[in-house]
Design a protein around this motif. Structure first.
Motif, mmCIF file in Angstrom:
data_model
loop_
_atom_site.group_PDB
_atom_site.id
_atom_site.type_symbol
_atom_site.label_atom_id
_atom_site.label_comp_id
_atom_site.label_asym_id
_atom_site.label_seq_id
_atom_site.Cartn_x
_atom_site.Cartn_y
_atom_site.Cartn_z
ATOM 1 N N LEU A 167 -37.113 -60.700 -12.382
ATOM 2 C CA LEU A 167 -36.917 -59.045 -12.616
ATOM 3 C C LEU A 167 -37.294 -58.712 -13.858
ATOM 4 N N VAL A 168 -38.404 -59.376 -14.408
ATOM 5 C CA VAL A 168 -38.744 -58.826 -15.967
ATOM 6 C C VAL A 168 -40.382 -58.777 -16.012
ATOM 7 N N GLU A 169 -40.933 -58.243 -16.989
ATOM 8 C CA GLU A 169 -42.171 -57.900 -16.863
ATOM 9 C C GLU A 169 -42.978 -59.170 -17.149
ATOM 10 N N ASP A 170 -42.587 -59.967 -17.902
ATOM 11 C CA ASP A 170 -43.362 -61.157 -18.227
ATOM 12 C C ASP A 170 -43.309 -62.505 -17.204
ATOM 13 N N PHE A 171 -42.505 -62.094 -15.985
ATOM 14 C CA PHE A 171 -42.362 -63.281 -15.016
ATOM 15 C C PHE A 171 -43.671 -64.030 -14.690
ATOM 16 N N ASP A 172 -43.350 -65.170 -14.850
ATOM 17 C CA ASP A 172 -44.574 -66.153 -14.591
ATOM 18 C C ASP A 172 -44.577 -66.768 -13.046
ATOM 19 N N VAL A 173 -45.477 -66.058 -12.125
ATOM 20 C CA VAL A 173 -45.402 -66.506 -10.902
ATOM 21 C C VAL A 173 -45.641 -67.961 -10.567
ATOM 22 N N ILE A 174 -46.569 -68.386 -11.093
ATOM 23 C CA ILE A 174 -47.029 -69.737 -11.017
ATOM 24 C C ILE A 174 -46.053 -70.802 -11.283
ATOM 25 N N ASP A 175 -45.328 -70.538 -12.532
ATOM 26 C CA ASP A 175 -44.314 -71.549 -12.923
ATOM 27 C C ASP A 175 -42.941 -71.088 -12.010
ATOM 28 N N PHE A 176 -42.700 -70.078 -11.376
ATOM 29 C CA PHE A 176 -41.700 -69.951 -10.554
ATOM 30 C C PHE A 176 -42.043 -70.711 -9.275
ATOM 31 N N GLY A 212 -44.849 -78.848 -19.635
ATOM 32 C CA GLY A 212 -43.774 -79.229 -20.596
ATOM 33 C C GLY A 212 -44.258 -78.626 -22.146
ATOM 34 N N HIS A 213 -45.349 -78.371 -22.284
ATOM 35 C CA HIS A 213 -45.916 -77.874 -23.454
ATOM 36 C C HIS A 213 -45.602 -76.591 -23.609
ATOM 37 N N ALA A 214 -46.081 -75.912 -22.373
ATOM 38 C CA ALA A 214 -45.917 -74.391 -22.201
ATOM 39 C C ALA A 214 -44.325 -74.015 -22.417
ATOM 40 N N ARG A 215 -43.600 -74.738 -21.829
ATOM 41 C CA ARG A 215 -42.029 -74.444 -22.012
ATOM 42 C C ARG A 215 -41.497 -74.479 -23.084
ATOM 43 N N SER A 216 -41.966 -75.670 -23.755
ATOM 44 C CA SER A 216 -41.364 -76.115 -25.062
ATOM 45 C C SER A 216 -41.995 -75.140 -26.276
ATOM 46 N N HIS A 217 -42.961 -74.245 -25.906
ATOM 47 C CA HIS A 217 -43.579 -73.336 -27.047
ATOM 48 C C HIS A 217 -43.356 -72.289 -26.567
ATOM 49 N N ASN A 218 -42.712 -71.778 -25.535
ATOM 50 C CA ASN A 218 -42.354 -70.135 -24.788
ATOM 51 C C ASN A 218 -43.658 -69.708 -24.587
ATOM 52 N N LEU A 219 -44.767 -70.440 -23.960
ATOM 53 C CA LEU A 219 -45.928 -69.751 -23.610
ATOM 54 C C LEU A 219 -46.014 -69.610 -22.134
ATOM 55 N N ARG A 220 -46.960 -68.846 -21.806
ATOM 56 C CA ARG A 220 -47.002 -68.674 -20.157
ATOM 57 C C ARG A 220 -47.809 -69.860 -20.111
ATOM 58 N N LEU A 221 -47.670 -70.476 -18.785
ATOM 59 C CA LEU A 221 -48.256 -71.676 -18.314
ATOM 60 C C LEU A 221 -50.133 -71.277 -17.822
ATOM 61 N N THR A 271 -61.366 -73.516 -26.538
ATOM 62 C CA THR A 271 -61.755 -72.550 -27.837
ATOM 63 C C THR A 271 -60.665 -72.215 -28.564
ATOM 64 N N SER A 272 -59.329 -72.457 -28.177
ATOM 65 C CA SER A 272 -58.244 -71.792 -28.915
ATOM 66 C C SER A 272 -57.479 -73.068 -29.576
ATOM 67 N N ALA A 273 -56.437 -72.618 -30.514
ATOM 68 C CA ALA A 273 -55.710 -73.621 -31.297
ATOM 69 C C ALA A 273 -54.865 -74.589 -30.225
ATOM 70 N N GLU A 274 -54.424 -73.691 -29.092
ATOM 71 C CA GLU A 274 -53.535 -74.564 -28.253
ATOM 72 C C GLU A 274 -54.408 -75.664 -27.387
ATOM 73 N N ALA A 275 -55.647 -75.534 -27.176
ATOM 74 C CA ALA A 275 -56.436 -76.411 -26.602
ATOM 75 C C ALA A 275 -56.654 -77.662 -27.415
ATOM 76 N N GLU A 276 -56.731 -77.175 -28.821
ATOM 77 C CA GLU A 276 -56.864 -78.407 -29.916
ATOM 78 C C GLU A 276 -55.635 -79.335 -29.994
ATOM 79 N N LEU A 277 -54.294 -78.526 -29.808
ATOM 80 C CA LEU A 277 -53.147 -79.113 -30.152
ATOM 81 C C LEU A 277 -53.181 -79.913 -28.850
ATOM 82 N N MET A 278 -53.345 -79.817 -27.676
ATOM 83 C CA MET A 278 -53.067 -80.302 -26.436
ATOM 84 C C MET A 278 -53.938 -81.720 -26.582
ATOM 85 N N GLY A 279 -55.072 -81.452 -27.357
ATOM 86 C CA GLY A 279 -56.119 -82.814 -27.050
ATOM 87 C C GLY A 279 -55.629 -83.806 -28.193
#
Length: 251
Positions: free
Chosen positions: A18-27, A211-220, A231-239
């Motif tokens: 019941l919030v605007e940023d609800f992540d359907v896939i993670d749920f 796990g990375h998405a959750r620990s960094h408060n990111l949408r999966l 192409t992003s900083a997140e992609a580089e971090l995960m690699g």
């Protein structure tokens, strides 16, 4: 933890929708995993329909379950297809005895180690938006209590998606479902990228990503797109920080 406690926690978790940023896939992913914990099954998956009433795999508890669901969609035959089409549960399906009814699906299911299957509609009144798949690696019927609990979980998924729509506008349901399905494609791409880059199994890649998405408060879904695009900083971090990310996931 008891079945009743897990069911209660799942229903409480629904309030997060019941919030605007609800992540359907993670749920839906959490719901698929809860099905395995709560019910007497070995794997679970959830399918959603798009605006054209075409089903797509949206979440699964294991990679084998996801692959079997994709095969079911390609062959357009199986318990989930029937549950979605009729809006009625299809339970206690003996796959060894279903070769005539769903020959290709029964063969594929046995090849992945499943011998029985069940499908429950994601339905609210006359609206059916998908189905919940349940797979077992051993013969045996679901108890009446398991069927009731499974349908309750399917109902939770349905209400969560439809309730989230009410926060926006009525005609955005198709858009939200389509976004969820598109997000799933990005997640599958990201899993492949991580699995290849890190030399790990696809299931492990998904756990790392989630796990990375959750620990960094990111949408999966957003993180998956960044990883898939590379192409992003997140992609580089995960690699480059696999050891630290895996440690985060384990916690």
């Amino acid at each position: 933890m008891t079945r009743e406690r897990l069911l209660a926690e799942t229903f409480v978790d629904t309030t997060d929708t019941l919030v605007e940023d609800f992540d359907v896939i993670d749920f839906l992913q959490t719901l698929a995993e809860r099905c395995v914990e709560i019910l007497d099954v070995d794997a679970a998956g959830i399918m959603l329909s798009d605006a054209a009433k075409v089903l797509h795999a949206a979440a699964s508890s294991t990679e084998n379950a996801r692959l079997l669901e994709l095969f079911e969609l390609q062959s357009e035959a199986g318990p989930c297809i029937d549950a979605f089409t009729t809006g009625r549960p299809v339970v206690n399906v003996d796959l060894l005895a279903s070769a005539e009814r769903w020959p290709r699906f029964a063969e594929a299911a046995q090849a992945t180690g499943f011998v029985s299957a069940h499908a429950l509609p994601l339905r609210l009144r006359e609206k059916v938006i998908g189905a919940l798949n349940l797979f077992c690696e051993r013969p045996g019927a679901l108890t009446e209590a398991d069927v009731r609990s499974g349908q309750a979980l399917a109902d939770v998924a349905t209400v969560a998606i439809l309730a989230h729509r009410s926060l926006r506008h009525a005609d955005l349901l198709a858009e939200q479902l389509q976004y969820a399905l598109t997000s799933r494609i990005a997640i599958e791409q990201a899993k492949g990228v991580l699995a290849e880059r890190r030399g790990i199994r696809v299931d492990e890649a998904f756990a790392l990503l989630r796990g990375h998405a959750r620990s960094h408060n990111l949408r999966l879904s957003d993180l998956a797109r960044e990883v898939a695009n590379g192409t992003s900083a997140e992609a580089e971090l995960m690699g480059t920080t696999g050891t630290r990310s895996q440690g985060t996931t384990a916690s």
